[in-house]
Design a protein around this motif. Structure first.
Motif, PDB file in Angstrom:
ATOM      1  N   CYS A  51       2.280   8.427  -8.256  1.00  0.00           N
ATOM      2  CA  CYS A  51       2.173   7.116  -7.625  1.00  0.00           C
ATOM      3  C   CYS A  51       1.057   7.092  -6.578  1.00  0.00           C
ATOM      4  N   SER A  55      -3.619   2.684  -7.963  1.00  0.00           N
ATOM      5  CA  SER A  55      -4.198   1.743  -7.014  1.00  0.00           C
ATOM      6  C   SER A  55      -3.522   0.376  -7.053  1.00  0.00           C
ATOM      7  N   SER A  56      -2.661   0.144  -8.044  1.00  0.00           N
ATOM      8  CA  SER A  56      -1.972  -1.147  -8.127  1.00  0.00           C
ATOM      9  C   SER A  56      -0.680  -1.008  -8.924  1.00  0.00           C
ATOM     10  N   CYS A  57       0.167  -2.004  -8.776  1.00  0.00           N
ATOM     11  CA  CYS A  57       1.407  -2.025  -9.549  1.00  0.00           C
ATOM     12  C   CYS A  57       1.096  -2.156 -11.040  1.00  0.00           C
ATOM     13  N   THR A  58       0.084  -2.942 -11.377  1.00  0.00           N
ATOM     14  CA  THR A  58      -0.307  -3.118 -12.785  1.00  0.00           C
ATOM     15  C   THR A  58      -0.704  -1.791 -13.403  1.00  0.00           C
ATOM     16  N   GLU A  59      -1.467  -1.021 -12.657  1.00  0.00           N
ATOM     17  CA  GLU A  59      -1.891   0.288 -13.142  1.00  0.00           C
ATOM     18  C   GLU A  59      -0.677   1.208 -13.320  1.00  0.00           C
ATOM     19  N   CYS A  81       6.687   3.298  -9.141  1.00  0.00           N
ATOM     20  CA  CYS A  81       6.041   3.346  -7.843  1.00  0.00           C
ATOM     21  C   CYS A  81       6.527   2.218  -6.931  1.00  0.00           C
ATOM     22  N   LEU A  84       4.356   0.419  -4.432  1.00  0.00           N
ATOM     23  CA  LEU A  84       3.309  -0.468  -4.950  1.00  0.00           C
ATOM     24  C   LEU A  84       3.887  -1.746  -5.567  1.00  0.00           C
ATOM     25  N   CYS A  85       5.021  -1.615  -6.216  1.00  0.00           N
ATOM     26  CA  CYS A  85       5.597  -2.719  -6.996  1.00  0.00           C
ATOM     27  C   CYS A  85       6.817  -3.316  -6.279  1.00  0.00           C
TER      28      CYS A  85
END
Length: 86
Positions: A51, A55-59, A81, A84-85
């Motif tokens: 995690c 760099s992003s929740c999408t990733e 993660c 992030l999410c």
């Protein structure tokens, strides 16, 4: 029902095993459709594994769902993660 086949009429021949008809090309299995090549999937997954590297929740979602990184979803709720999410 008894069907008579005329051996002298080439247009009408009995069906052979596997659904082939005498005189026709041998049947081959249908080609398997590929949805995404393995090399493309591997390249899209890259080398990120934790995690902290996302760099992003999408990733993170991509890596969880497409790259087999189930460790990104520590509590098993389907959300990777958590930081992030949110």
């Amino acid at each position: 029902m008894n069907v008579q086949i005329d051996p002298f009429c080439p247009a009408v021949k009995p069906a052979l095993g596997g659904g082939a008809v005498a005189g026709s090309a041998p049947s081959e299995p249908a080609p398997v459709a590929k949805t995404e090549s393995t090399s493309r999937t591997t390249a899209a997954c890259g080398s990120k594994r934790t995690c902290k590297e996302m760099s992003s929740c999408t990733e993170a979602m991509h890596h969880l769902n497409n790259c087999g990184l189930s460790r990104l979803d520590g509590d098993g709720d389907g959300v990777p993660c958590e930081a992030l999410c949110r």
